[in-house]
Scaffold this active site. Structure first.
Site, PDB file in Angstrom:
ATOM      1  N   GLY A  49       6.194  -5.005   4.137  1.00 12.57           N
ATOM      2  CA  GLY A  49       6.205  -4.772   2.708  1.00 12.57           C
ATOM      3  C   GLY A  49       7.575  -4.669   2.078  1.00 12.57           C
ATOM      4  O   GLY A  49       8.074  -5.625   1.483  1.00 12.57           O
ATOM      5  N   ARG A  50       8.214  -3.506   2.260  1.00 12.47           N
ATOM      6  CA  ARG A  50       9.390  -3.160   1.443  1.00 12.47           C
ATOM      7  C   ARG A  50      10.483  -4.200   1.446  1.00 12.47           C
ATOM      8  O   ARG A  50      11.038  -4.505   0.382  1.00 12.47           O
ATOM      9  CB  ARG A  50       9.965  -1.806   1.920  1.00 12.47           C
ATOM     10  CG  ARG A  50       9.143  -0.636   1.464  1.00 12.47           C
ATOM     11  CD  ARG A  50       9.531   0.624   2.193  1.00 12.47           C
ATOM     12  NE  ARG A  50       9.035   0.617   3.561  1.00 12.47           N
ATOM     13  CZ  ARG A  50       9.406   1.468   4.497  1.00 12.47           C
ATOM     14  NH1 ARG A  50      10.308   2.392   4.223  1.00 12.47           N
ATOM     15  NH2 ARG A  50       8.894   1.408   5.711  1.00 12.47           N
ATOM     16  N   GLY A  92       8.326  -3.796   8.725  1.00  8.79           N
ATOM     17  CA  GLY A  92       9.698  -4.231   8.523  1.00  8.79           C
ATOM     18  C   GLY A  92      10.641  -3.221   7.915  1.00  8.79           C
ATOM     19  O   GLY A  92      11.810  -3.137   8.279  1.00  8.79           O
ATOM     20  N   GLY A  93      10.132  -2.420   6.995  1.00 12.81           N
ATOM     21  CA  GLY A  93      10.978  -1.626   6.115  1.00 12.81           C
ATOM     22  C   GLY A  93      11.904  -0.623   6.768  1.00 12.81           C
ATOM     23  O   GLY A  93      13.025  -0.406   6.292  1.00 12.81           O
ATOM     24  N   ASP A 108       0.811  -1.231   0.000  1.00 15.16           N
ATOM     25  CA  ASP A 108       0.000   0.000   0.000  1.00 15.16           C
ATOM     26  C   ASP A 108       0.842   1.278   0.000  1.00 15.16           C
ATOM     27  O   ASP A 108       0.338   2.357   0.301  1.00 15.16           O
ATOM     28  CB  ASP A 108      -0.893   0.016   1.252  1.00 15.16           C
ATOM     29  CG  ASP A 108      -0.074   0.187   2.524  1.00 15.16           C
ATOM     30  OD1 ASP A 108       1.057  -0.315   2.575  1.00 15.16           O
ATOM     31  OD2 ASP A 108      -0.550   0.841   3.462  1.00 15.16           O
ATOM     32  N   HIS A 109       2.118   1.177  -0.355  1.00 16.92           N
ATOM     33  CA  HIS A 109       3.049   2.272  -0.111  1.00 16.92           C
ATOM     34  C   HIS A 109       3.009   3.443  -1.102  1.00 16.92           C
ATOM     35  O   HIS A 109       3.468   4.537  -0.786  1.00 16.92           O
ATOM     36  CB  HIS A 109       4.482   1.748  -0.106  1.00 16.92           C
ATOM     37  CG  HIS A 109       4.742   0.645   0.856  1.00 16.92           C
ATOM     38  ND1 HIS A 109       4.016  -0.530   0.870  1.00 16.92           N
ATOM     39  CD2 HIS A 109       5.665   0.514   1.847  1.00 16.92           C
ATOM     40  CE1 HIS A 109       4.472  -1.324   1.829  1.00 16.92           C
ATOM     41  NE2 HIS A 109       5.464  -0.716   2.436  1.00 16.92           N
ATOM     42  N   TYR A 113       2.037   4.872  14.071  1.00 13.59           N
ATOM     43  CA  TYR A 113       3.470   5.123  14.270  1.00 13.59           C
ATOM     44  C   TYR A 113       3.689   6.435  15.021  1.00 13.59           C
ATOM     45  O   TYR A 113       2.991   7.420  14.759  1.00 13.59           O
ATOM     46  CB  TYR A 113       4.178   5.237  12.918  1.00 13.59           C
ATOM     47  CG  TYR A 113       4.005   4.048  12.017  1.00 13.59           C
ATOM     48  CD1 TYR A 113       4.565   2.813  12.338  1.00 13.59           C
ATOM     49  CD2 TYR A 113       3.291   4.156  10.831  1.00 13.59           C
ATOM     50  CE1 TYR A 113       4.410   1.724  11.504  1.00 13.59           C
ATOM     51  CE2 TYR A 113       3.132   3.067   9.986  1.00 13.59           C
ATOM     52  CZ  TYR A 113       3.698   1.852  10.329  1.00 13.59           C
ATOM     53  OH  TYR A 113       3.544   0.769   9.500  1.00 13.59           O
ATOM     54  N   PRO A 114       4.714   6.469  15.895  1.00 12.85           N
ATOM     55  CA  PRO A 114       5.015   7.725  16.605  1.00 12.85           C
ATOM     56  C   PRO A 114       5.918   8.621  15.759  1.00 12.85           C
ATOM     57  O   PRO A 114       7.078   8.849  16.084  1.00 12.85           O
ATOM     58  CB  PRO A 114       5.735   7.227  17.867  1.00 12.85           C
ATOM     59  CG  PRO A 114       6.421   5.969  17.432  1.00 12.85           C
ATOM     60  CD  PRO A 114       5.576   5.358  16.346  1.00 12.85           C
ATOM     61  N   SER A 141       1.718   7.179  -0.308  1.00 19.36           N
ATOM     62  CA  SER A 141       2.456   7.960   0.689  1.00 19.36           C
ATOM     63  C   SER A 141       3.927   8.154   0.338  1.00 19.36           C
ATOM     64  O   SER A 141       4.524   9.161   0.709  1.00 19.36           O
ATOM     65  CB  SER A 141       2.345   7.307   2.064  1.00 19.36           C
ATOM     66  OG  SER A 141       2.794   5.978   2.027  1.00 19.36           O
ATOM     67  N   LYS A 201      -0.508  -2.374  13.948  1.00 16.89           N
ATOM     68  CA  LYS A 201       0.818  -2.592  13.356  1.00 16.89           C
ATOM     69  C   LYS A 201       1.660  -1.378  13.680  1.00 16.89           C
ATOM     70  O   LYS A 201       1.239  -0.239  13.456  1.00 16.89           O
ATOM     71  CB  LYS A 201       0.680  -2.728  11.847  1.00 16.89           C
ATOM     72  CG  LYS A 201       1.974  -2.493  11.102  1.00 16.89           C
ATOM     73  CD  LYS A 201       1.750  -2.550   9.621  1.00 16.89           C
ATOM     74  CE  LYS A 201       2.805  -1.769   8.895  1.00 16.89           C
ATOM     75  NZ  LYS A 201       2.840  -2.031   7.470  1.00 16.89           N
TER      76      LYS A 201
HETATM   77  O1  G3H Z   1       1.939  -0.451   5.080  1.00 10.56           O
HETATM   78  C1  G3H Z   1       3.103  -0.100   4.988  1.00 10.56           C
HETATM   79  C2  G3H Z   1       3.963   0.031   6.145  1.00 10.56           C
HETATM   80  O2  G3H Z   1       3.883   1.309   6.663  1.00 10.56           O
HETATM   81  C3  G3H Z   1       5.336  -0.284   5.894  1.00 10.56           C
HETATM   82  O3  G3H Z   1       5.614  -1.659   5.886  1.00 10.56           O
HETATM   83  P1  G3H Z   1       7.136  -1.940   5.625  1.00 10.56           P
HETATM   84  O4  G3H Z   1       7.866  -1.044   6.555  1.00 10.56           O
HETATM   85  O5  G3H Z   1       7.404  -3.366   5.963  1.00 10.56           O
HETATM   86  O6  G3H Z   1       7.385  -1.627   4.184  1.00 10.56           O
END
Ligand code: G3H
Length: 280
Positions: free
Chosen positions: A235-236, A207-208, A27-28, A147-148, A31, A180
């Site tokens: 994702g990434r 993860g990214g 979904d990146h 996320y902070p 953004s 998440k």
């Molecule tokens: O949905 C996307 C997340 O913000 C990032 O996931 P990722 O950090 O593993 O790419």
């Protein structure tokens, strides 16, 4: 009365044996722009490769689901992402989808983002409060990407346990089912953050941002699963990897089959050489 629909959907998102969730996110683009997201520029091919590795779920927006999921109906749950920030204003998620759209498209969850401790936290929380009420009423699990990363958080404090705990706790208070967020960097501080929510509330990690090497990445996931994290939505690192399907399979074994990092690396090497993905 408990909502059966939500229970049915949750059972498809969470592996019954491991009690963990393994979702991959694509979904990146809204953004982060598309130029540097080479792994998802050809989005159909990315989705095809990811799904061959059999994750539990895929997080995506409605338009991508509509175009790319026809050939994959029933292969994995869809987590419908209904918000994203714009690159010019990364601290403010903008909602562009609805719970009803997610239901119509067969999604097993609605996914919405929020950035805490910034100028737009209040507005985003106000919107999420309404979305969570609708999700509860319609039996739809709600997962937040929280996320902070607001204006008031210095870069080096974005993984501080208290800031992660704040995101986790806020998501729970807002009526989400799963949050998440970012791994704090070590199992003790992550466990401390998770201890700030009831054990029935699921915390998963991204993860990214956290890892640069494959070793770091696999170790982070192993440690996180062992300290009480309830899964991943990543994702990434995955779709940027040279063999996407192989890495998805390896993550599945790491998360659901409790593989050690050593076993995971051996399996990865095997899959990269043999390409016999469908045996696993
Ligand atoms: O949905 C996307 C997340 O913000 C990032 O996931 P990722 O950090 O593993 O790419």
């Amino acid at each position: 009365m408990a909502m059966l629909g939500k229970e049915v959907r949750m059972s498809r998102l969470v592996n019954p044996k491991s009690n963990k969730m393994m979702a991959i996110t694509v979904d990146h683009a809204i953004s982060r722009g598309i130029a540097n997201m080479t792994g998802i520029q050809d989005i159909q091919s990315a989705i095809d490769k990811i799904l061959r590795g059999k994750p539990d779920a895929l997080t995506m927006t409605k338009g991508i689901a509509e175009h790319c999921m026809w050939k994959h109906v029933g292969e994995a749950s869809i987590l419908m992402k209904i918000s994203n920030p714009a690159p010019a204003n990364l601290t403010r998620d903008v909602v562009f989808g609805t719970v009803d759209e997610a239901i119509r498209m067969g999604a097993d969850g609605v996914s919405v983002g929020a950035i805490t401790m910034g100028d737009f936290q209040g507005k985003q929380f106000e919107e999420i409060g309404k979305i969570s009420e609708e999700c509860m009423r319609k039996g739809m699990p709600l997962i937040g990407h929280v996320y902070p990363k607001g204006e008031n958080v210095p870069l080096q404090e974005r993984t501080a346990w208290e800031n992660i705990a704040y995101c986790v706790r806020s998501a729970c208070e807002l009526g989400m089912d799963i949050v998440k967020t970012t791994y704090t960097g070590d199992p003790d501080s992550m466990a401390k953050a998770i201890s700030c929510v009831p054990s029935s509330f699921r915390v998963v990690i991204q993860g990214g941002d956290a890892c640069h090497t494959l070793d770091d990445y696999l170790n982070m996931i192993r440690d996180a699963m062992d300290c009480g994290v309830g899964g991943v939505t990543m994702g990434r690192f995955i779709w940027d990897y040279k063999d996407v399907t192989a890495l998805v399979i390896v993550l599945r074994y790491l998360i659901h089959e409790k593989y050690s990092v050593k076993e995971a690396k051996e399996l990865l090497e095997h899959l990269e050489n043999k390409k016999d993905y469908d045996k696993f």
